[in-house]
Every structure is written in structure tokens, then in C-alpha cells.
Design an enzyme around this catalytic site. Structure first.
Site, mmCIF file in Angstrom:
data_model
loop_
_atom_site.group_PDB
_atom_site.id
_atom_site.type_symbol
_atom_site.label_atom_id
_atom_site.label_comp_id
_atom_site.label_asym_id
_atom_site.label_seq_id
_atom_site.Cartn_x
_atom_site.Cartn_y
_atom_site.Cartn_z
ATOM 1 N N SER A 1 0.840 -1.202 0.000
ATOM 2 C CA SER A 1 0.000 0.000 0.000
ATOM 3 C C SER A 1 0.872 1.249 0.000
ATOM 4 C CB SER A 1 -0.883 0.007 1.243
ATOM 5 O OG SER A 1 -0.078 0.256 2.380
ATOM 6 N N LYS A 2 0.198 2.351 -0.286
ATOM 7 C CA LYS A 2 0.863 3.649 -0.275
ATOM 8 C C LYS A 2 1.544 3.878 1.085
ATOM 9 C CE LYS A 2 -0.923 7.986 0.204
ATOM 10 N NZ LYS A 2 -1.918 8.901 0.415
#
Ligand code: GLU
Length: 511
Positions: free
Chosen positions: A260-261
Site C-alpha cells: 500500500s501507499k
């Protein structure tokens, strides 16, 4: 003859493009080009509440940077437009009507507060066969009631009626046969109260109208597949359906869960393709491009996340990827993201890349660092000298700034412990020799000759060249790094070399 291959990338423009999204684009693109087919970009923007300004342009810019240009898109045009779903609103209602007429969908008149109340009453409430009859819809109400509600323009949505006791089965190119029990899936909304379709209806209608032959998307869409398969069956027939492939996830470096970011922020690497600035919070998330990756390397590393050509080969140009790509070599399992490996790919591509082309890419970093380049050819030459040591484009600054101006901080602490008068005399003699050359009209001397002179002088001073190399390097560069010492002298020339030696000798004598 089989229909011409047509694939699509169908993003919802809601923010930065995750590297997994770009890999989806890439696999679509490679498959299309390998089969002389067409690659379509369709913007899935029917959810107005998630509209993010600038996100569509960002997607277009990212594809352009990656060299993954669509054959058809909102800006490239094409015979199947418009390519933004928000501009195709009129197309969808008739399919929702058809589904209702066939008994595969129904009107639902529940208000947001009805739904809220139900959710409060039943934990994990799903609008499905189990609760359909408790709700306000065209299955639970009488025909007269429904007619009256419609006549009064009562706000309503259209929901799919998921069948009872039906197994939804389809063939996924990567996973083989995939089965779902339809009764475990809720009655998804197909058409919203504002007349806009949801993603589920729009994706199927548009894949049909745009004659999509293969639909490849991330594995996170697999749970939606039964709804899509049923819509295909009800509206167009399963024989018309595109072939599906759900691409494996890109995993966190430790292999636990989807990358994920946030993982990028936590571990200090980019996850988005390019910088993305949230238009509301103004917060910028760094991208591979701005971090200093070459698009060739970014594409290459993405291709190898979950695919290989069956050999150990790792460096591929786009042409090679197109020629070699096949979905049967895409792995079923997720691919762990390894940032060190990603940088290795970039370094390999920096080595391959033409120095002139690199010079244009690194120039902005030099401007930013306020390092003036007086001669373009000199920059190109220096790039050739240091490129092997650079993983990312900004590394060119650290690796080569000293070629353009003398270092201001010198690591004399690494010289001082073994410093002795003999060495001091050696370097003074070296300056003397270089000064003679300068007087004789020579600004520089080839590296090989410089090395030979240096060794002769060392012998004369009864010193080993090896003991002199590190101090010499530090005098020229400021620290223990950089390409060959004599290549540096040749490039910065004799006068500058003498200045740097003298400056350092002075520092050492005052220490
Ligand atoms: N609109 C979906 C997305 O945002 C596309 C999924 C699909 O390709 O079907 O990724």
C-alpha cells in the site's frame, strides 16, 4: 477468424496510480501489442462522489511517461467513444430496464435511513436473498404499489437479483476455473438514484459496446466477478464475454498483504508511478519518476513482478517484452516488491542508456542543486564516468558534483592518522610536476600517463602508490567515492587538481 484483440485499462480517476495499476496497464498493453490488437483507456468515473480533480490528467501523464500510449482514449479518440463513462449515461438505463423486464433485476425504494436502520438491526447486513423480502422493493411490494411509487418519481435504485442455488463458473486465464456460490453475493446496485450506473453495470455494458475481447484486472476485482459474469449472461450471452485474467497482487516486501501507499511511506520508497498531490489536502506522495527512475526501468521491473520469460533474463526493452509476453507465464501467487531490486533495474538501465539522453534527464537535478554546467559535452563525458555508480538520477549529483566545483567539505579525518612528511613532500612534488606541464601549455594529460607519472614519482619518494591513492582521492573528491582517480584528474584538469591538492595540504598542516 478470431476477432481483433481489444483490451482495456479502466481506472476510476480517484488519485495517484499505484504500481500495481501500472502493471495492469502494462500487461494489457503487452498482450494487445503482442497480438496486433488495440489497447483502450476507459475512464470509469460514474461515482461522482469520488470525483478527484486532476486524477484523469494524472493517469494520461503517467501512461505517456511510461510509453504505454492507448490506441483509444478520451484524448486519443476512437470509434467506440465516448471513453469517459460519465459521458455515456444514456447507454446504461436501457440495459437496466432490460434486466428488470427479464426478472434479473428489481427496483429498490429503500431510503438511506431505511438501510441504516436495517444495518443497525442486523450485524453485517447484506441486501441479498436472505433479507430482500424485508425491504422496500419491486419483489416485496405489489405491482400496484411499485407502479404508484414509480409514478410519483420516488427515488430508487436498480439492484441485480442474485439467483438462488446457482454456481457461477468462469475460466480465468491465470487461475483456471473459478467458482462462486451466487447466493453468497449481495444484490449489488446497478443503477443509482441519480440515473448513473454503478461500476458493475457500466463495466459490463462498456466491455460489450467497446468489443473488448480480453479483460485483465487486479485480483482485488475477483469478488465482483460473479456479478459481472451474471450480467454478461443476462444481457449479451456468455459466448460474447471477454476472456478474464485476474492479475496477482503486488505484495509488501515481507510478503504479508498487498503493498500500500502507506508501506511506501513507512519504508521510504515510492508506490505511485509519478508524484501525486491530493487536490484537497495538498499532500504530495512521491512517485517513481520523481524519485529518479527511468521509465524503461520502471516498465522492466513491473513486467518482472509476477512474470518471466522462462529464462534468467531480467533486462528487457519494451520491444522484447512485447515479443516475449504471454499470460501463461504470469504467476498465480502475489509478487513481493523489493525496492533494492527495483533500484538495481534502474542502475542497469542507466548503464545502458545513451549518455547524451541521460544528460538531458539529469540537467534539471543539476539546476536544482545550483551546479552550473558550462560545457554540455563535459557533462556528457562525466555522465559516462560516473553512471555505473548511480542507482537513481539524483545520484548523479552526489557522484559528480566535484567534477564541476571543488568539494567544500574534505574528509581529512580519513587522511590524518596515516599522514607523514614523506607524503606531504610527495604531493608537493606532484604539484610541481603538474605546474611544469601547465607552463608547457598542457591543461590536461590522459589518465594512463597520469597514472604512470604518479607511480614513478611514488617510487622516487619511496612510497607505495597504494598508500597515496586514498589521500589523493579525498583531496580531489572530498570523500572515499567516485570513479578512477586519474580519470578525475584528466577531467578536472591540472590546474584545478593542483588547487585541490594545495587546499588539502593546507588543511592537513593546520590540523
Ligand atoms: N474501475 C475499476 C478500477 O478502478 C476497473 C476494474 C476492471 O478493470 O474491471 O480499477
Amino acid at each position: 477468424m478470431d476477432a481483433k484483440v481489444r483490451v482495456r485499462f479502466a481506472p476510476s480517476p480517484t488519485g495517484g496510480l499505484h504500481l500495481g495499476g501500472v502493471r495492469t496497464v502494462l500487461f494489457n498493453y503487452l498482450f494487445a501489442k503482442h497480438n496486433n490488437g488495440e489497447f483502450i483507456l476507459r475512464i470509469e468515473d460514474t461515482d461522482q462522489s469520488r470525483f478527484v480533480s486532476g486524477a484523469e490528467q494524472y493517469i494520461l501523464d503517467t501512461l505517456a511517461w511510461c510509453g504505454l500510449s492507448p490506441d483509444e482514449s478520451p484524448v486519443h479518440g476512437g470509434a467506440y467513444g465516448p471513453y469517459r463513462q460519465s459521458e455515456r449515461k444514456a447507454d446504461y438505463k436501457k440495459y437496466a430496464d432490460q434486466l428488470i423486464a427479464q426478472g434479473n433485476a428489481y427496483y429498490a425504494f429503500d431510503t438511506p435511513s431505511d438501510l441504516e436502520a436495517k444495518r443497525a438491526e442486523i450485524p453485517n447486513f447484506q441486501y441479498s436473498r436472505a433479507h430482500r423480502m424485508e425491504m422496500k422493493n419491486s419483489i416485496s411490494l405489489s405491482a400496484e404499489e411499485v407502479e404508484a411509487l414509480l409514478k410519483n418519481n420516488t427515488p430508487h435504485v436498480v439492484r441485480i437479483k442474485m439467483p438462488e442455488n446457482e454456481e457461477v463458473v468462469f475460466e480465468d486465464i491465470i487461475r483456471g476455473e473459478v467458482c462462486f456460490d451466487a447466493s453468497t453475493v449481495d444484490d449489488k446496485v446497478l443503477l443509482k438514484a441519480d440515473g448513473m450506473p454503478t461500476y458493475h453495470l457500466a463495466v459490463v455494458v462498456d466491455d460489450h459496446l467497446m468489443k473488448i475481447t480480453h479483460a485483465f484486472r487486479g485480483e482485488e476485482w475477483l469478488p465482483s466477478a460473479p456479478v459481472h459474469i451474471l450480467l454478461w449472461k443476462y444481457l449479451f450471452g456468455l459466448d460474447q464475454m471477454p476472456k478474464w485474467a485476474h492479475l496477482p497482487l503486488i505484495l509488501k516486501p515481507d510478503g504479508h498483504g498487498k503493498l500500500s501507499k502507506r508501506d511506501g511511506e513507512r519504508l521510504g520508497f515510492p508506490v505511485f508511478a509519478m508524484d501525486w498531490t491530493d487536490p484537497i489536502t495538498k499532500e504530495t506522495t512521491i512517485g517513481f519518476k520523481e524519485k529518479g527512475f527511468l521509465p524503461e526501468a520502471f516498465i522492466n521491473l513491473l513486467a518482472l513482478l509476477g512474470w518471466n520469460d522462462g529464462t534468467d533474463k531480467e533486462i528487457f526493452t519494451m520491444e522484447e517484452l512485447i515479443a516475449n509476453f504471454s499470460l501463461d507465464r504470469v504467476h498465480k501467487g502475489g509478487a513481493k516488491f523489493d525496492y533494492e531490486k527495483a533500484k538495481w533495474f534502474n542502475q542497469e538501465w542507466i548503464k545502458i542508456m545513451d549518455n547524451e539522453k541521460l544528460s538531458q534527464l539529469v540537467q534539471p537535478y543539476f539546476d536544482q542543486a545550483a551546479i552550473e554546467i558550462h560545457e554540455h559535452d563535459y557533462l556528457v563525458k562525466i555522465i559516462g564516468l560516473v553512471k555505473e555508480r548511480c542507482h537513481l538520477l539524483p545520484d548523479f549529483i552526489t557522484q559528480s558534483a566535484f567534477f564541476f566545483k571543488a568539494p567544500t567539505t574534505i574528509d581529512t579525518a580519513s587522511i590524518a592518522p596515516k599522514w607523514e612528511v614523506k607524503k606531504q613532500q610527495f604531493f608537493e612534488a606532484l604539484v610541481g610536476i603538474y605546474t611544469d606541464h601547465i607552463s608547457a601549455g598542457k591543461q590536461t594529460i590522459p589518465a594512463i600517463e597520469l597514472e604512470a607519472h604518479f607511480k614513478e614519482l611514488a617510487t622516487l619518494h619511496e612510497l607505495k602508490p597504494g598508500e597515496l591513492m586514498l589521500p589523493f582521492r579525498i583531496m580531489l573528491v572530498g570523500g572515499k567515492f567516485g570513479p578512477g582517480v586519474f580519470e578525475i584528474v584528466e577531467a578536472i584538469e591540472l590546474k584545478d587538481t593542483c588547487n585541490r591538492i594545495q587546499y588539502c595540504l593546507q588543511l592537513l598542516s593546520t590540523n
